[in-house]
Scaffold this active site. Structure first.
Site, PDB file in Angstrom:
ATOM      1  N   ALA B 107       0.590  -1.240  -0.074  1.00 25.81           N
ATOM      2  CA  ALA B 107       0.206   0.036  -0.088  1.00 25.81           C
ATOM      3  C   ALA B 107       0.745   1.236  -0.202  1.00 25.81           C
ATOM      4  O   ALA B 107       0.523   2.324  -0.669  1.00 25.81           O
ATOM      5  CB  ALA B 107      -0.874   0.149   1.150  1.00 25.81           C
ATOM      6  N   ALA B 108       1.969   1.326   0.571  1.00 21.97           N
ATOM      7  CA  ALA B 108       2.468   2.465   0.885  1.00 21.97           C
ATOM      8  C   ALA B 108       3.243   3.049  -0.350  1.00 21.97           C
ATOM      9  O   ALA B 108       3.615   2.138  -1.397  1.00 21.97           O
ATOM     10  CB  ALA B 108       3.913   2.599   1.808  1.00 21.97           C
ATOM     11  N   GLY B 110       0.627   5.120  -0.507  1.00 23.31           N
ATOM     12  CA  GLY B 110      -0.861   5.274  -0.337  1.00 23.31           C
ATOM     13  C   GLY B 110      -1.619   5.964  -1.290  1.00 23.31           C
ATOM     14  O   GLY B 110      -2.788   6.388  -1.081  1.00 23.31           O
ATOM     15  N   LYS B 112      -2.705   4.817  -4.254  1.00 24.17           N
ATOM     16  CA  LYS B 112      -3.861   3.962  -4.743  1.00 24.17           C
ATOM     17  C   LYS B 112      -4.667   3.639  -3.623  1.00 24.17           C
ATOM     18  O   LYS B 112      -6.023   3.493  -3.613  1.00 24.17           O
ATOM     19  CB  LYS B 112      -3.276   2.779  -5.329  1.00 24.17           C
ATOM     20  CG  LYS B 112      -2.173   3.159  -6.460  1.00 24.17           C
ATOM     21  CD  LYS B 112      -1.794   1.965  -7.256  1.00 24.17           C
ATOM     22  CE  LYS B 112      -0.837   2.215  -8.314  1.00 24.17           C
ATOM     23  NZ  LYS B 112       0.518   2.934  -7.648  1.00 24.17           N
ATOM     24  N   ASP B 157       4.638  -9.748   5.722  1.00 24.22           N
ATOM     25  CA  ASP B 157       5.115 -10.073   4.640  1.00 24.22           C
ATOM     26  C   ASP B 157       3.630 -10.341   3.831  1.00 24.22           C
ATOM     27  O   ASP B 157       2.923 -11.289   4.057  1.00 24.22           O
ATOM     28  CB  ASP B 157       5.725 -11.328   4.829  1.00 24.22           C
ATOM     29  CG  ASP B 157       6.522 -11.538   3.425  1.00 24.22           C
ATOM     30  OD1 ASP B 157       5.888 -11.381   2.284  1.00 24.22           O
ATOM     31  OD2 ASP B 157       7.540 -12.267   3.517  1.00 24.22           O
ATOM     32  N   CYS B 230       4.776  -0.898 -12.408  1.00 23.61           N
ATOM     33  CA  CYS B 230       5.237   0.208 -13.249  1.00 23.61           C
ATOM     34  C   CYS B 230       6.382  -0.042 -14.077  1.00 23.61           C
ATOM     35  O   CYS B 230       7.264   0.528 -13.861  1.00 23.61           O
ATOM     36  CB  CYS B 230       5.320   1.423 -12.431  1.00 23.61           C
ATOM     37  SG  CYS B 230       6.569   1.141 -10.995  1.00 23.61           S
TER      38      CYS B 230
END
Lengths: 177, 302
Positions: B107-108, B110, B112, B157, B230
């Site tokens: 997530a980080a 953040g 998205k 993890d 990406c």
């Protein structure tokens, strides 16, 4: 980890009791007291918080969460910080006031132009205010409506900005025409 | 040798591709609908004399003409978040609904994650996970600034993520925006490719397979999992999707990509992938003047 929570454990979140009478963890604020605080201090109606749960992680650090979860729960974050209850005067967080402060009907100090810009930079300033001393919502007009900037502490004719360092910003004063 | 040369056979217009990779990326912000709406943001930016251009495919994205996205009043109020145009795609593909339980495995910082919260009207639960404490702190900071209240932050993890502490045992949807070789961010970080090695591509692909497998396992039958990176490397994109098609109960589903894109590839350097990966999307920088991106949508228990 025991299910019965009787004291604050720094690494976990515990749900606030509904009322003071339901309290099992010493000194923990109740949901009722939190809603009462926002109502009495800022005129934010309890209905605004109807669909949220409140949690404590560490002593006096209150969080607001949009859903529910088992209590206690060990996670890094549960919703958003909303209030600090450790001191005699409870202090709402910058994030809480920016998110919910628009519902306030009292203890809102309206500042504009350079005063609003100074507040966003985190500076203290001399200002007249006829109301209560203590924590106020500083607000200004932006995009055609009033919007909370953050939490100020008003004492001795001075409005002290409590905008956290990481959120302070040097911005152009908005024209008040 | 420039590692991007290896993708020349995949790209329609190699000259435009390499030229786009050399250009800096436009500064784009997303409107945070938890706190405001696009119309009020545009009014406030106009009042402050900040120039912007709307992005034609999404009314919540604005291209700023110059300067840092952080130095204006709308940003201070948590109405805006700096987010590259192309990175708004995976959340739209996931299409999370208010009240659902959604897992964001990586997530980080953040962008998205907070977009998911906004799409859910900040109701239900987004579990935002990351395994790095420093990155989690930027996730927390961004979520607070944007006024997000439906985010649970965890540090695990992702490959063996456990739900045992939660009051539920499966997610409605999951998003794996995987750590990758980041080739597609070359326009933002020109030094990205200096340390590029094929060994790293292969080792990060193994991690990606582990996290995507866990996401499929942790999502309810009929639920949706979106996988994005990406990077251009098929080893980290189609090959990862192909792997979970083999090992987990899921299938690729088509989705409308709001940006110009091309189909995922079924063959690369002697390997071939399941034909359904043609329903995944590759976004090259020259197609929409964005960063490079890959996005796949899976349905669990298909």
């Amino acid at each position: 980890m025991s299910d019965a929570e009787t004291e604050n454990v720094g690494q976990q979140f515990g749900r606030l009791p509904a009322t003071d009478a339901d309290r099992e963890v010493e000194d923990r604020a109740s949901r009722e007291a939190v809603l009462d605080f926002f109502d009495r201090r800022f005129g934010i109606e309890p209905a605004v918080f109807e669909d949220f749960t409140f949690w404590e992680k560490g002593k006096g650090k209150i969080w607001i969460f949009a859903d529910d979860a088992p209590s206690p729960i060990r996670v890094e974050g549960l919703g958003m910080t909303v209030l600090r209850t450790r001191q005699e005067h409870w202090k709402p967080t910058q994030s809480a006031i920016q998110r919910f402060g628009g519902h306030a009907t009292k203890n809102v100090i309206e500042i504009d132009g350079e005063a609003a810009a100074a507040f966003a930079r985190g500076e203290d300033q001399d200002l007249d205010w006829d109301g209560d001393w203590g924590y106020l919502i500083a607000a200004h007009e932006v995009g055609g409506e009033r919007e909370p900037i953050g939490v100020g502490l008003y004492v001795y004719g001075e409005l002290r900005s409590t905008v956290p360092k990481g959120n302070q910003e040097s911005l152009s004063p908005l024209s008040t025409d | 040798m420039n590692p991007l040369e290896r993708y020349a056979p995949l790209v329609d217009d190699t000259e435009a591709f390499f030229a786009a990779c050399e250009r800096p990326l436009p500064s784009v912000v997303r409107v945070n609908t938890i706190k405001t709406d696009p119309e009020r943001v545009r009014r406030a930016l106009d009042d402050e004399g900040i120039e912007y251009e709307p992005v034609d495919w999404h009314d919540g994205l604005l291209r700023l003409s110059d300067g840092s996205p952080g130095t204006n009043w709308p940003y201070f109020h948590g109405w805006l978040h700096g987010q590259e145009e192309v990175s708004a795609v995976p959340a739209l593909a996931l299409d999370p609904q208010p009240g659902e339980k959604v897992w964001d495995s990586c997530a980080a910082p953040g962008s998205k994650t907070t977009q998911l919260s906004a799409m859910m009207d900040d109701r239900g639960t987004v579990v935002g996970n990351d395994n790095n404490l420093g990155r989690l702190s930027s996730l927390r900071h961004n979520a607070e600034r944007l006024g997000v209240t439906n985010l649970v932050v965890t540090k695990q993890d992702g490959r063996n993520f456990s739900l045992k502490d939660f009051g539920f045992d499966e997610f409605d949807r999951a998003i794996v925006d995987a750590p990758c070789s980041c080739e597609g961010t070359i326009r933002k970080n020109p030094t990205t490719l200096e340390e590029w090695t094929l060994e790293h591509v292969h080792s990060v692909a193994a991690v990606q397979k582990g996290i995507l497998s866990r996401a499929v396992q942790a999502t309810k039958p009929g639920g949706t999992v979106v996988y994005s990176t990406c990077t251009f490397a098929p080893e980290e994109n189609e090959a990862v999707v192909d792997h979970v098609l083999d090992t987990e109960d899921c299938e690729v589903v088509a989705f409308d990509c709001p940006l110009d894109s091309v189909s995922g590839v079924t063959e690369w350097e002697g390997d071939s992938y399941d034909s359904s990966v043609t329903d995944t999307h590759r976004i090259y920088p020259h197609l929409n003047d964005t960063g490079g991106f890959f996005c796949a949508k899976l349905e669990v228990g298909g």
